[in-house]
Design a protein around this motif. Structure first.
Motif, mmCIF file in Angstrom:
data_model
loop_
_atom_site.group_PDB
_atom_site.id
_atom_site.type_symbol
_atom_site.label_atom_id
_atom_site.label_comp_id
_atom_site.label_asym_id
_atom_site.label_seq_id
_atom_site.Cartn_x
_atom_site.Cartn_y
_atom_site.Cartn_z
ATOM 1 N N LEU A 1 6.090 6.180 16.589
ATOM 2 C CA LEU A 1 5.477 4.867 16.729
ATOM 3 C C LEU A 1 6.325 3.846 15.987
ATOM 4 O O LEU A 1 6.685 4.037 14.825
ATOM 5 N N ASP A 2 6.645 2.765 16.678
ATOM 6 C CA ASP A 2 7.487 1.699 16.117
ATOM 7 C C ASP A 2 8.838 2.240 15.688
ATOM 8 O O ASP A 2 9.508 1.666 14.817
ATOM 9 N N GLY A 3 9.233 3.375 16.262
ATOM 10 C CA GLY A 3 10.559 3.915 16.005
ATOM 11 C C GLY A 3 10.702 4.734 14.745
ATOM 12 O O GLY A 3 11.781 5.284 14.480
ATOM 13 N N TYR A 4 9.635 4.846 13.907
ATOM 14 C CA TYR A 4 9.814 5.582 12.645
ATOM 15 C C TYR A 4 8.599 6.390 12.204
ATOM 16 O O TYR A 4 8.717 7.245 11.322
ATOM 17 N N SER A 5 7.431 6.166 12.804
ATOM 18 C CA SER A 5 6.207 6.747 12.259
ATOM 19 C C SER A 5 5.684 7.896 13.117
ATOM 20 O O SER A 5 5.406 7.724 14.312
ATOM 21 N N TYR A 6 5.553 9.085 12.488
ATOM 22 C CA TYR A 6 4.900 10.201 13.150
ATOM 23 C C TYR A 6 3.402 9.913 13.239
ATOM 24 O O TYR A 6 2.779 9.490 12.262
ATOM 25 N N THR A 7 2.822 10.161 14.413
ATOM 26 C CA THR A 7 1.419 9.806 14.648
ATOM 27 C C THR A 7 0.735 10.934 15.384
ATOM 28 O O THR A 7 1.218 11.389 16.429
ATOM 29 N N SER A 8 -0.393 11.391 14.854
ATOM 30 C CA SER A 8 -1.162 12.403 15.569
ATOM 31 C C SER A 8 -1.925 11.757 16.718
ATOM 32 O O SER A 8 -2.191 10.553 16.712
ATOM 33 N N SER A 9 -2.283 12.559 17.675
ATOM 34 C CA SER A 9 -2.985 12.040 18.857
ATOM 35 C C SER A 9 -4.321 11.416 18.472
ATOM 36 O O SER A 9 -4.681 10.333 18.943
ATOM 37 N N GLU A 10 -5.046 12.098 17.601
ATOM 38 C CA GLU A 10 -6.348 11.600 17.150
ATOM 39 C C GLU A 10 -6.196 10.287 16.395
ATOM 40 O O GLU A 10 -6.966 9.341 16.593
ATOM 41 N N ASN A 11 -5.202 10.210 15.539
ATOM 42 C CA ASN A 11 -4.950 8.985 14.778
ATOM 43 C C ASN A 11 -4.596 7.834 15.702
ATOM 44 O O ASN A 11 -5.086 6.706 15.535
ATOM 45 N N PHE A 12 -3.761 8.078 16.704
ATOM 46 C CA PHE A 12 -3.352 7.015 17.623
ATOM 47 C C PHE A 12 -4.557 6.433 18.350
ATOM 48 O O PHE A 12 -4.706 5.203 18.438
ATOM 49 N N LEU A 13 -5.426 7.284 18.865
ATOM 50 C CA LEU A 13 -6.595 6.792 19.603
ATOM 51 C C LEU A 13 -7.584 6.086 18.685
ATOM 52 O O LEU A 13 -8.306 5.182 19.109
ATOM 53 N N ASN A 14 -7.616 6.482 17.424
ATOM 54 C CA ASN A 14 -8.523 5.869 16.451
ATOM 55 C C ASN A 14 -8.008 4.514 15.976
ATOM 56 O O ASN A 14 -8.795 3.601 15.717
ATOM 57 N N PHE A 15 -6.678 4.365 15.911
ATOM 58 C CA PHE A 15 -6.073 3.171 15.311
ATOM 59 C C PHE A 15 -5.662 2.105 16.316
ATOM 60 O O PHE A 15 -5.648 0.918 15.971
ATOM 61 N N TYR A 16 -5.311 2.474 17.523
ATOM 62 C CA TYR A 16 -4.556 1.537 18.354
ATOM 63 C C TYR A 16 -5.184 1.214 19.705
ATOM 64 O O TYR A 16 -4.485 0.774 20.625
ATOM 65 N N LEU A 17 -6.490 1.395 19.831
ATOM 66 C CA LEU A 17 -7.182 0.992 21.044
ATOM 67 C C LEU A 17 -8.005 -0.261 20.767
ATOM 68 O O LEU A 17 -8.645 -0.381 19.720
ATOM 69 N N GLU A 18 -7.994 -1.182 21.712
ATOM 70 C CA GLU A 18 -8.759 -2.420 21.558
ATOM 71 C C GLU A 18 -10.250 -2.111 21.394
ATOM 72 O O GLU A 18 -10.796 -1.236 22.067
ATOM 73 N N GLY A 19 -10.892 -2.857 20.494
ATOM 74 C CA GLY A 19 -12.328 -2.729 20.294
ATOM 75 C C GLY A 19 -12.736 -1.670 19.302
ATOM 76 O O GLY A 19 -13.924 -1.568 18.977
ATOM 77 N N ASN A 20 -11.785 -0.854 18.793
ATOM 78 C CA ASN A 20 -12.133 0.109 17.762
ATOM 79 C C ASN A 20 -12.452 -0.604 16.453
ATOM 80 O O ASN A 20 -12.155 -1.788 16.287
ATOM 81 N N ASN A 21 -13.034 0.110 15.503
ATOM 82 C CA ASN A 21 -13.432 -0.524 14.242
ATOM 83 C C ASN A 21 -12.259 -1.139 13.493
ATOM 84 O O ASN A 21 -12.429 -2.132 12.779
ATOM 85 N N ILE A 22 -11.076 -0.550 13.642
ATOM 86 C CA ILE A 22 -9.898 -1.085 12.963
ATOM 87 C C ILE A 22 -9.456 -2.425 13.537
ATOM 88 O O ILE A 22 -8.754 -3.202 12.883
ATOM 89 N N ASP A 23 -9.902 -2.740 14.727
ATOM 90 C CA ASP A 23 -9.454 -3.934 15.451
ATOM 91 C C ASP A 23 -10.255 -5.160 14.989
ATOM 92 O O ASP A 23 -10.887 -5.848 15.785
ATOM 93 N N ASN A 24 -10.200 -5.430 13.670
ATOM 94 C CA ASN A 24 -11.045 -6.482 13.118
ATOM 95 C C ASN A 24 -10.278 -7.743 12.718
ATOM 96 O O ASN A 24 -10.855 -8.681 12.179
ATOM 97 N N ILE A 25 -8.955 -7.759 12.997
ATOM 98 C CA ILE A 25 -8.164 -8.975 12.784
ATOM 99 C C ILE A 25 -7.357 -9.234 14.068
ATOM 100 O O ILE A 25 -6.124 -9.248 14.060
ATOM 101 N N PRO A 26 -8.021 -9.466 15.202
ATOM 102 C CA PRO A 26 -7.328 -9.559 16.495
ATOM 103 C C PRO A 26 -6.666 -10.920 16.718
ATOM 104 O O PRO A 26 -6.947 -11.636 17.689
ATOM 105 N N ILE A 27 -5.745 -11.271 15.830
ATOM 106 C CA ILE A 27 -5.125 -12.596 15.857
ATOM 107 C C ILE A 27 -4.363 -12.837 17.153
ATOM 108 O O ILE A 27 -4.414 -13.936 17.721
ATOM 109 N N GLU A 28 -3.641 -11.832 17.632
ATOM 110 C CA GLU A 28 -2.812 -12.031 18.824
ATOM 111 C C GLU A 28 -3.634 -12.342 20.067
ATOM 112 O O GLU A 28 -3.249 -13.183 20.878
ATOM 113 N N ARG A 29 -4.796 -11.701 20.211
ATOM 114 C CA ARG A 29 -5.646 -11.964 21.390
ATOM 115 C C ARG A 29 -6.622 -13.094 21.131
ATOM 116 O O ARG A 29 -7.104 -13.730 22.043
#
Length: 282
Positions: free
Chosen positions: A180-208
């Motif tokens: 991820l981003d050329g340097y970060s190892y990411t598990s499948s579970e972590n990716f789906l938890n961190f990088y999908l729109e509308g998840n709990n982590i998506d609380n600073i959606p400045i770009e959208r």
């Protein structure tokens, strides 16, 4: 400075570094960013020293996402594999809770909650879910985690499909084939938890920039937000957060001149900004 060890309520042993004051008036509880740790976050010891000189306590609390892959001891003397590669965002509630409670346990009268980078998403989520007793909030380089990934990952849709296939096949901790981003190892579970729109982590959606930043509505204390002036993308747009924190009594935004994401060579500038802000608002 002293090192502290304690257990989260779900049984992980974490460490913190505490710069103590005699008066026990105000303490900043700091939640680091993705993969952060006190050794690599060079700013920590400079901030701790300057805060201490100004009679402000400082707790740098490690969370289960320190480093990229780590094994944390549990109360049962087992090991749980954690780190940025495997962490689940919602579990950050346990980590923030530990160090916030520790500050009060140590006798501090006022506590300022502070996050850096991903730590900002974590403290915002914590406030939203827990409505804690705090006396202020500091957001250092708050990120739009999903927005950044959508901007920077041309194979985003393929990564989503790969992660979902691994989880569906019973392999949630399987690493994605692409860094991820050329340097970060990411598990499948972590990716789906961190990088999908509308998840709990998506609380600073400045770009959208949706009309409502729901979790921001729960901020009801004076807040300082800043980024380095050399940071780009959502980091350069944090003034937008002022209008989204509709229940915040005062929201101050600043940019650290000629500085990047970890404020290299400008650590003292950041510490002095925070000290000045506290002197006005505490």
């Amino acid at each position: 400075m002293e090192q502290i060890y304690d257990y989260t309520s779900d049984g992980l042993r974490l460490s913190a570094f505490h710069w103590e004051t005699i008066s026990k008036g105000t303490c900043i509880v700091f939640i680091h960013g993705q993969g952060g740790n006190v050794l690599e976050n060079y700013f920590a010891h400079i901030w701790g020293r300057i805060f201490n000189e100004n009679n402000i306590g400082f707790i740098y609390g490690h969370n289960r996402g320190y480093g990229h892959i780590n094994d944390i001891i549990t109360k049962e003397d087992d090991l749980k594999r954690c780190g940025a590669t495997f962490e689940i965002f919602e579990e950050s509630l346990y980590d923030v809770d530990l160090w916030l409670n520790k500050a009060y346990e140590l006798g501090y009268e006022k506590v300022i909650l502070m996050g850096h980078s991903l730590g900002c998403n974590k403290v915002i989520y914590y406030i939203y879910k827990k409505n804690p007793h705090i006396n202020g909030l500091i957001l250092a380089s708050p990120p739009d985690m999903v927005g950044l990934t959508l901007l920077e990952e041309p194979t985003y849709e393929d990564l989503v499909k790969e992660a979902q296939a691994n989880v569906n096949n019973g392999n949630p901790k399987k690493l994605l084939n692409e860094l991820l981003d050329g340097y970060s190892y990411t598990s499948s579970e972590n990716f789906l938890n961190f990088y999908l729109e509308g998840n709990n982590i998506d609380n600073i959606p400045i770009e959208r920039n949706p009309q409502n930043f729901e979790q921001f509505n729960s901020i009801k204390v004076k807040t300082l937000a800043f980024s380095g002036s050399n940071e780009t993308g959502p980091y350069s747009k944090i003034e937008l957060l002022k209008e989204k924190a509709i229940n915040c009594p005062d929201f101050e935004v600043s940019f650290i001149k000629d500085s990047g994401h970890t404020y290299n060579h400008h650590e003292e500038d950041v510490a002095n900004l925070i000290v000045d802000w506290l002197s006005k608002n505490n």
